[in-house]
Motif scaffolding. Sequence first.
Motif, PDB file in Angstrom:
ATOM      1  N   LEU A  67     -22.014 -20.131  45.883  1.00  0.00           N
ATOM      2  CA  LEU A  67     -23.145 -20.938  45.436  1.00  0.00           C
ATOM      3  C   LEU A  67     -23.906 -21.428  46.660  1.00  0.00           C
ATOM      4  O   LEU A  67     -23.369 -21.442  47.772  1.00  0.00           O
ATOM      5  N   TYR A  82     -27.049 -26.118  42.064  1.00  0.00           N
ATOM      6  CA  TYR A  82     -26.653 -24.951  42.842  1.00  0.00           C
ATOM      7  C   TYR A  82     -27.413 -23.705  42.400  1.00  0.00           C
ATOM      8  O   TYR A  82     -27.692 -23.536  41.217  1.00  0.00           O
ATOM      9  N   VAL A  84     -26.805 -19.728  42.134  1.00  0.00           N
ATOM     10  CA  VAL A  84     -25.689 -18.782  42.116  1.00  0.00           C
ATOM     11  C   VAL A  84     -26.053 -17.605  43.022  1.00  0.00           C
ATOM     12  O   VAL A  84     -27.024 -16.901  42.775  1.00  0.00           O
TER      13      VAL A  84
END
Length: 169
Positions: A67, A82, A84
Amino acid sequence: MSKNKESNFRPDESRRVSMGVRSFSDICNSGLDFNASYQRGDVWDMENRVKFLDAIFAEIDTGSVLLAEIPAEVSVKTGIDYEVVDGKQRLSTIQDYLKDQFEYRGYKFSELSRQDQIFLRRSTVRVGVLPEDSTKKERAQAFLATNDTGVPQSREHLNMVRKMVEEMD
């Protein structure tokens, strides 16, 4: 690369990926951006999703996810904590299943026994986190580093191993 650095191959201390272990449900309850420009769409079919959940319930290591922290000022405005970088298919499978968006072996998540629900929520994954000041280029480079190495298993080899497993019964 500079010859006067301590290491010619390792990143500066501020650029290192922090590693830890977190539960899938903790990660999925964070605001996640699954749609970075370098990401592909949702490509796992139901067979892939079932195999992944099978591995979790069999307590087989499913690898790590990567992340990238979203800067706090952006996170406050968007609810996204976050981005990905690696693990989109795995994380979206868990997130969708926890939200009852598909059945696994005839059960939606809410229909599982309490014991299985707790087990799945508490299942963990190794998580790498790029610092919030990582650039889009660094994130895309990290994506390539985790997805453009090695040689994929051929269908023939996987079928051979499947046959071996069947013969071991």
